[in-house]
Design a protein around this motif. Structure first.
Motif, PDB file in Angstrom:
ATOM      1  N   ASN A 123      -0.877 -11.562  -9.962  1.00 22.19           N
ATOM      2  CA  ASN A 123      -0.796 -10.241  -9.340  1.00 22.19           C
ATOM      3  C   ASN A 123      -2.130  -9.494  -9.358  1.00 22.19           C
ATOM      4  O   ASN A 123      -3.033  -9.812 -10.133  1.00 22.19           O
ATOM      5  CB  ASN A 123       0.267  -9.395 -10.041  1.00 22.19           C
ATOM      6  N   GLY A 124      -2.209  -8.471  -8.512  1.00 16.91           N
ATOM      7  CA  GLY A 124      -3.382  -7.612  -8.467  1.00 16.91           C
ATOM      8  C   GLY A 124      -2.981  -6.155  -8.426  1.00 16.91           C
ATOM      9  O   GLY A 124      -1.885  -5.813  -7.971  1.00 16.91           O
ATOM     10  N   VAL A 125      -3.867  -5.286  -8.891  1.00 18.91           N
ATOM     11  CA  VAL A 125      -3.602  -3.845  -8.925  1.00 18.91           C
ATOM     12  C   VAL A 125      -4.877  -3.081  -8.591  1.00 18.91           C
ATOM     13  O   VAL A 125      -5.959  -3.430  -9.069  1.00 18.91           O
ATOM     14  CB  VAL A 125      -3.094  -3.388 -10.318  1.00 18.91           C
ATOM     15  N   PHE A 126      -4.730  -2.056  -7.764  1.00 16.57           N
ATOM     16  CA  PHE A 126      -5.796  -1.075  -7.549  1.00 16.57           C
ATOM     17  C   PHE A 126      -5.118   0.287  -7.567  1.00 16.57           C
ATOM     18  O   PHE A 126      -4.506   0.709  -6.588  1.00 16.57           O
ATOM     19  CB  PHE A 126      -6.504  -1.300  -6.213  1.00 16.57           C
ATOM     20  N   LEU A 127      -5.179   0.956  -8.714  1.00 14.05           N
ATOM     21  CA  LEU A 127      -4.530   2.255  -8.894  1.00 14.05           C
ATOM     22  C   LEU A 127      -5.622   3.291  -9.108  1.00 14.05           C
ATOM     23  O   LEU A 127      -6.146   3.433 -10.203  1.00 14.05           O
ATOM     24  CB  LEU A 127      -3.577   2.215 -10.089  1.00 14.05           C
ATOM     25  N   ASP A 145       0.854  -1.189   0.000  1.00 12.75           N
ATOM     26  CA  ASP A 145       0.000   0.000   0.000  1.00 12.75           C
ATOM     27  C   ASP A 145       0.894   1.245   0.000  1.00 12.75           C
ATOM     28  O   ASP A 145       1.667   1.460   0.936  1.00 12.75           O
ATOM     29  CB  ASP A 145      -0.886  -0.021   1.249  1.00 12.75           C
ATOM     30  N   ALA A 146       0.809   2.037  -1.060  1.00 15.66           N
ATOM     31  CA  ALA A 146       1.570   3.287  -1.172  1.00 15.66           C
ATOM     32  C   ALA A 146       3.069   3.066  -1.073  1.00 15.66           C
ATOM     33  O   ALA A 146       3.799   3.908  -0.558  1.00 15.66           O
ATOM     34  CB  ALA A 146       1.108   4.297  -0.107  1.00 15.66           C
ATOM     35  N   GLY A 147       3.535   1.937  -1.592  1.00 17.94           N
ATOM     36  CA  GLY A 147       4.965   1.653  -1.587  1.00 17.94           C
ATOM     37  C   GLY A 147       5.601   1.743  -2.960  1.00 17.94           C
ATOM     38  O   GLY A 147       6.807   1.538  -3.108  1.00 17.94           O
ATOM     39  N   PHE A 148       4.790   2.087  -3.969  1.00 20.26           N
ATOM     40  CA  PHE A 148       5.288   2.135  -5.338  1.00 20.26           C
ATOM     41  C   PHE A 148       5.765   3.559  -5.644  1.00 20.26           C
ATOM     42  O   PHE A 148       5.134   4.307  -6.371  1.00 20.26           O
ATOM     43  CB  PHE A 148       4.200   1.702  -6.326  1.00 20.26           C
ATOM     44  N   ALA A 183     -11.114  -2.744  -0.152  1.00 16.16           N
ATOM     45  CA  ALA A 183     -11.136  -3.990   0.615  1.00 16.16           C
ATOM     46  C   ALA A 183     -11.712  -5.138  -0.202  1.00 16.16           C
ATOM     47  O   ALA A 183     -11.247  -6.282  -0.108  1.00 16.16           O
ATOM     48  CB  ALA A 183     -11.948  -3.803   1.898  1.00 16.16           C
ATOM     49  N   VAL A 184     -12.713  -4.848  -1.011  1.00 15.53           N
ATOM     50  CA  VAL A 184     -13.323  -5.885  -1.850  1.00 15.53           C
ATOM     51  C   VAL A 184     -12.351  -6.335  -2.925  1.00 15.53           C
ATOM     52  O   VAL A 184     -12.216  -7.536  -3.198  1.00 15.53           O
ATOM     53  CB  VAL A 184     -14.632  -5.366  -2.469  1.00 15.53           C
ATOM     54  N   ALA A 185     -11.659  -5.384  -3.547  1.00 17.86           N
ATOM     55  CA  ALA A 185     -10.689  -5.728  -4.586  1.00 17.86           C
ATOM     56  C   ALA A 185      -9.572  -6.591  -4.027  1.00 17.86           C
ATOM     57  O   ALA A 185      -9.162  -7.592  -4.646  1.00 17.86           O
ATOM     58  CB  ALA A 185     -10.113  -4.457  -5.204  1.00 17.86           C
ATOM     59  N   VAL A 186      -9.050  -6.229  -2.848  1.00 14.68           N
ATOM     60  CA  VAL A 186      -7.971  -7.020  -2.230  1.00 14.68           C
ATOM     61  C   VAL A 186      -8.470  -8.403  -1.869  1.00 14.68           C
ATOM     62  O   VAL A 186      -7.794  -9.415  -2.112  1.00 14.68           O
ATOM     63  CB  VAL A 186      -7.421  -6.297  -0.986  1.00 14.68           C
ATOM     64  N   GLY A 187      -9.676  -8.480  -1.305  1.00 11.87           N
ATOM     65  CA  GLY A 187     -10.240  -9.774  -0.958  1.00 11.87           C
ATOM     66  C   GLY A 187     -10.496 -10.644  -2.171  1.00 11.87           C
ATOM     67  O   GLY A 187     -10.214 -11.853  -2.160  1.00 11.87           O
ATOM     68  N   ASP A 188     -11.015 -10.054  -3.231  1.00  9.28           N
ATOM     69  CA  ASP A 188     -11.263 -10.812  -4.467  1.00  9.28           C
ATOM     70  C   ASP A 188      -9.960 -11.388  -5.012  1.00  9.28           C
ATOM     71  O   ASP A 188      -9.926 -12.523  -5.501  1.00  9.28           O
ATOM     72  CB  ASP A 188     -11.913  -9.921  -5.514  1.00  9.28           C
ATOM     73  N   TRP A 189      -8.897 -10.577  -4.945  1.00 12.74           N
ATOM     74  CA  TRP A 189      -7.592 -11.054  -5.420  1.00 12.74           C
ATOM     75  C   TRP A 189      -7.049 -12.164  -4.531  1.00 12.74           C
ATOM     76  O   TRP A 189      -6.626 -13.213  -5.037  1.00 12.74           O
ATOM     77  CB  TRP A 189      -6.609  -9.881  -5.462  1.00 12.74           C
ATOM     78  N   VAL A 196       9.279 -10.427  -8.133  1.00 15.63           N
ATOM     79  CA  VAL A 196       8.702 -11.082  -6.964  1.00 15.63           C
ATOM     80  C   VAL A 196       7.959 -12.335  -7.412  1.00 15.63           C
ATOM     81  O   VAL A 196       7.091 -12.282  -8.291  1.00 15.63           O
ATOM     82  CB  VAL A 196       7.748 -10.126  -6.215  1.00 15.63           C
ATOM     83  N   LYS A 197       8.298 -13.460  -6.818  1.00 11.18           N
ATOM     84  CA  LYS A 197       7.708 -14.737  -7.230  1.00 11.18           C
ATOM     85  C   LYS A 197       6.328 -14.964  -6.617  1.00 11.18           C
ATOM     86  O   LYS A 197       5.447 -15.534  -7.253  1.00 11.18           O
ATOM     87  CB  LYS A 197       8.653 -15.880  -6.853  1.00 11.18           C
ATOM     88  N   ALA A 198       6.147 -14.545  -5.378  1.00 14.96           N
ATOM     89  CA  ALA A 198       4.855 -14.727  -4.719  1.00 14.96           C
ATOM     90  C   ALA A 198       3.827 -13.764  -5.307  1.00 14.96           C
ATOM     91  O   ALA A 198       4.188 -12.705  -5.825  1.00 14.96           O
ATOM     92  CB  ALA A 198       5.005 -14.487  -3.216  1.00 14.96           C
ATOM     93  N   PRO A 199       2.556 -14.098  -5.235  1.00 13.56           N
ATOM     94  CA  PRO A 199       1.517 -13.174  -5.696  1.00 13.56           C
ATOM     95  C   PRO A 199       1.587 -11.845  -4.931  1.00 13.56           C
ATOM     96  O   PRO A 199       1.720 -11.839  -3.711  1.00 13.56           O
ATOM     97  CB  PRO A 199       0.218 -13.924  -5.390  1.00 13.56           C
ATOM     98  N   LEU A 200       1.485 -10.757  -5.662  1.00 13.18           N
ATOM     99  CA  LEU A 200       1.659  -9.432  -5.083  1.00 13.18           C
ATOM    100  C   LEU A 200       0.548  -8.507  -5.573  1.00 13.18           C
ATOM    101  O   LEU A 200       0.197  -8.520  -6.753  1.00 13.18           O
ATOM    102  CB  LEU A 200       3.027  -8.874  -5.473  1.00 13.18           C
ATOM    103  N   PHE A 201       0.028  -7.695  -4.657  1.00 17.67           N
ATOM    104  CA  PHE A 201      -1.007  -6.714  -4.987  1.00 17.67           C
ATOM    105  C   PHE A 201      -0.439  -5.318  -4.765  1.00 17.67           C
ATOM    106  O   PHE A 201       0.082  -5.012  -3.686  1.00 17.67           O
ATOM    107  CB  PHE A 201      -2.232  -6.920  -4.099  1.00 17.67           C
ATOM    108  N   ILE A 202      -0.527  -4.467  -5.786  1.00 22.99           N
ATOM    109  CA  ILE A 202      -0.085  -3.079  -5.675  1.00 22.99           C
ATOM    110  C   ILE A 202      -1.308  -2.182  -5.516  1.00 22.99           C
ATOM    111  O   ILE A 202      -2.137  -2.080  -6.419  1.00 22.99           O
ATOM    112  CB  ILE A 202       0.724  -2.642  -6.906  1.00 22.99           C
ATOM    113  N   LEU A 203      -1.418  -1.562  -4.347  1.00 29.82           N
ATOM    114  CA  LEU A 203      -2.456  -0.566  -4.070  1.00 29.82           C
ATOM    115  C   LEU A 203      -1.771   0.795  -3.979  1.00 29.82           C
ATOM    116  O   LEU A 203      -0.880   0.989  -3.152  1.00 29.82           O
ATOM    117  CB  LEU A 203      -3.166  -0.895  -2.758  1.00 29.82           C
TER     118      LEU A 203
END
Length: 415
Positions: free
Chosen positions: A352-356, A227-230, A385-391, A283-290
């Motif tokens: 991966n997941g993204v919410f930008l 979250d806000a790390g990009f 929260a829904v987007a992160v949960g869906d991912w 990054v090999k593990a699944p990652l979500f960028i918010l």
């Protein structure tokens, strides 16, 4: 002139110092630790008074394990146990804070909660992604939830000390000790695990993502959320790249180079390998960028900082978007376009997941208003929260990029 002290949390500039006959602005956001009162206009979430207060746990034998803050005090975390269906699921959330890049800024930090557990709150409310209420945090409310306090000044990556200044740069040791203790506390039996983080902690979640996965069983569903790390390696309004200078100083001071990913260092400098844009595709593990496409920390503290804008021609705009002229808006749109482009290949990876979202904001997981409430920011009618949960649970629809400002009317802009 003294170097800038950069703080990676919320809101405005609060401190100026007189140095060598000139004012050198120490551009510092007030600390974001989830203690604010989060309430929507329609009062559809609980107030601070109703939030669950969670006590501080200090790492045992911290000095022997080098798991210490900048001032040598024990590092710490807040832990709230899971229950029911979430009793064997774990959420580890890394707090955001300050990067200190020289002795002066680190000495300042060690007198605050971002450099010493002596100054940390004994209890903090768990809100947003840490909330234990299904109405506020539908997918993770009954998990074991851990908030790791940030007190090393180097995104949990440092491995050095300065004896003369009595400073410890032990972010890596803090991470190792934390994971060891959590494993003994039941995380070794985790069925599901999510490593998340905000700001400097969001960047740390990217750095430590694959390591987090290695600590857990191969049968554990393990993913990471930044979250806000990009933070983008972008040109500021003066044509300079001040964030590169900061990163280089942090890396040198805290001896971080050896812990940066080999796959990145093979082709890039250590400084480049401190930028998320050069890390996420490895990054090999699944990652979500918010992330907010117009991240207020990077806008105010990097792109239009005092050093980049000494005349203050951007100050009205960066603290009130309504006061920006056409060319200033165009500059912000260019920054957003760069971020979208940098996430292109990452977004195409199925895991991966993204919410930008096109908001002027910074850190959206711990704030109840932005994480999950009636009026939370959304893209295509899907809240964060829904987007992160869906991912995480693979329910679909987890790659969402907003149209450019000002089309999004759901934003909770901070400027």
């Amino acid at each position: 002139m003294k170097k800038l002290l950069w703080s990676l949390t919320l809101f405005g500039v609060i401190l100026s110092l007189r140095v060598n006959g000139e004012f050198d602005k120490m551009e510092k956001f007030t600390d974001f630790n989830g203690t604010n009162v989060y309430q929507t206009e329609n009062h559809d979430v609980n107030s601070k008074a109703k939030a669950t207060m969670v006590g501080l746990t200090l790492i045992k034998n911290a000095a022997l394990r080098s798991a210490v803050c900048l001032d040598g005090s024990p590092a710490g975390y807040h832990f709230h146990p899971g229950s029911g269906s979430g009793a064997k699921n774990w959420l580890v959330h890394l707090e955001g804070g300050e990067w200190c890049s020289d002795i002066e800024s680190c000495e300042y930090s060690k007198e605050t909660r971002h450099g010493s557990s002596k100054h940390m709150e004994k209890k903090i409310p768990f809100t947003g992604i840490l909330s234990d209420k299904a109405s506020e945090n539908p997918d993770f409310y009954n998990w074991n939830r851990v908030k790791v306090r940030y007190c090393d000044g180097g995104s949990f990556m440092g491995d050095n000390e300065n004896k003369d200044a009595k400073l410890q740069f032990r972010g890596k040791a803090i991470w190792t000790a934390l994971m060891t203790d959590l494993l003994w506390n039941g995380m070794r039996e985790a069925k599901q695990g999510l490593l998340s983080g905000c700001s400097a902690g969001g960047l740390a979640a990217i750095f430590q993502c694959d390591d987090f996965k290695l600590y857990l069983s191969s049968s554990t569903r393990t993913k990471c959320l930044s979250d806000a790390g990009f933070f983008v390696d972008a040109t500021d309004v003066s044509g300079d790249r001040s964030l590169r200078k900061l990163y280089n100083d942090v890396i040198q001071l805290q001896s971080i180079t050896n812990d940066l990913p080999d796959g990145c260092l093979d082709n890039r400098s250590p400084t480049s390998c401190f930028f998320a844009q050069n890390l996420v595709n490895q990054v090999k593990a699944p990652l979500f960028i918010l992330n907010a496409a117009y991240d207020t920390w990077q806008i105010q503290e990097s792109l239009t900082s005092k050093s980049a804008d000494p005349t203050g021609s951007w100050s009205n705009c960066t603290f009130n978007i309504a006061k920006c002229n056409a060319s200033q808006i165009k500059f912000f749109q260019g920054f957003r376009s760069q971020m979208v482009k940098l996430l292109g290949a990452f977004k195409e990876q199925r895991k991966n997941g993204v919410f930008l979202n096109s908001c002027f904001s910074h850190c959206q997981t711990e704030n109840q208003d932005t994480w999950y409430s009636k009026n939370s920011p959304s893209i295509k009618n899907k809240r964060i929260a829904v987007a992160v949960g869906d991912w995480f649970f693979e329910r679909g629809g987890a790659k969402l990029i907003d149209c450019a400002y000002p089309c999004d009317k759901t934003c909770r802009n901070l400027i």
